[in-house]
Design a protein around this motif. Sequence first.
Motif, mmCIF file in Angstrom:
data_model
loop_
_atom_site.group_PDB
_atom_site.id
_atom_site.type_symbol
_atom_site.label_atom_id
_atom_site.label_comp_id
_atom_site.label_asym_id
_atom_site.label_seq_id
_atom_site.Cartn_x
_atom_site.Cartn_y
_atom_site.Cartn_z
ATOM 1 N N MET A 1 0.847 -1.086 -0.070
ATOM 2 C CA MET A 1 -0.175 -0.042 -0.122
ATOM 3 C C MET A 1 0.971 1.136 0.123
ATOM 4 O O MET A 1 1.915 1.169 0.715
ATOM 5 N N THR A 2 0.295 2.332 -0.695
ATOM 6 C CA THR A 2 1.084 3.481 -0.735
ATOM 7 C C THR A 2 1.057 4.384 0.352
ATOM 8 O O THR A 2 0.209 4.091 1.321
ATOM 9 N N TRP A 3 1.844 5.257 0.529
ATOM 10 C CA TRP A 3 1.972 6.234 1.593
ATOM 11 C C TRP A 3 0.493 7.011 1.831
ATOM 12 O O TRP A 3 0.047 6.895 2.798
ATOM 13 N N ASN A 4 -0.119 7.501 0.754
ATOM 14 C CA ASN A 4 -1.303 7.968 0.727
ATOM 15 C C ASN A 4 -2.287 7.029 1.041
ATOM 16 O O ASN A 4 -3.436 7.276 1.864
ATOM 17 N N GLY A 5 -2.367 5.812 0.758
ATOM 18 C CA GLY A 5 -3.274 4.954 1.235
ATOM 19 C C GLY A 5 -3.288 4.632 2.757
ATOM 20 O O GLY A 5 -4.261 4.374 3.345
ATOM 21 N N ARG A 7 -2.330 6.688 4.905
ATOM 22 C CA ARG A 7 -2.891 7.786 5.384
ATOM 23 C C ARG A 7 -4.200 7.897 5.473
ATOM 24 O O ARG A 7 -4.926 8.220 6.465
ATOM 25 N N VAL A 8 -4.835 7.535 4.158
ATOM 26 C CA VAL A 8 -6.534 7.510 4.213
ATOM 27 C C VAL A 8 -6.929 6.446 5.252
ATOM 28 O O VAL A 8 -7.908 6.866 5.924
ATOM 29 N N LEU A 9 -6.399 5.175 5.117
ATOM 30 C CA LEU A 9 -6.830 4.250 6.287
ATOM 31 C C LEU A 9 -6.625 4.664 7.671
ATOM 32 O O LEU A 9 -7.622 4.508 8.394
ATOM 33 N N LEU A 13 -9.817 5.045 10.330
ATOM 34 C CA LEU A 13 -9.940 4.519 11.622
ATOM 35 C C LEU A 13 -10.029 5.658 12.424
ATOM 36 O O LEU A 13 -10.850 5.361 13.396
ATOM 37 N N LEU A 14 -9.304 6.563 12.670
ATOM 38 C CA LEU A 14 -9.319 7.775 13.680
ATOM 39 C C LEU A 14 -10.738 8.151 13.643
ATOM 40 O O LEU A 14 -11.378 8.520 14.739
ATOM 41 N N ALA A 15 -11.439 8.319 12.433
ATOM 42 C CA ALA A 15 -12.756 8.982 12.542
ATOM 43 C C ALA A 15 -13.923 8.242 12.982
ATOM 44 O O ALA A 15 -14.751 8.443 13.581
#
Length: 92
Positions: A1-5, A7-9, A13-15
């Motif tokens: 998974m890329t760095w942006n992936g 971050r989105v994950l 999870l935090l949301a």
Amino acid sequence: MTWNGWRVLVACLLAALGSSTVSIIYSNDAARQSEQRVSEQQRLSEQKWCDLVTTWDDTYKARPPSTPTGQDLAAKLSKLRDSFNCPTDHRR
């Protein structure tokens, strides 16, 4: 998974964790307020019953009934007064 992936994950999870936390806090507060309302309503209801039972019990103690049914009723009212923890002095 890329760095942006990643971050989105992590953001998702935090949301989800944040919304779950807020939901739990809100539910607990609503339940606490509901319990307080019910407790106050119950206290007021018991006070009204206490006033009625105390009046009857005081009346029967002042003029004891002569029939067996009346004596049984007077004894049961006295026990009910005790079970409600009504004051013994009605004038309070």
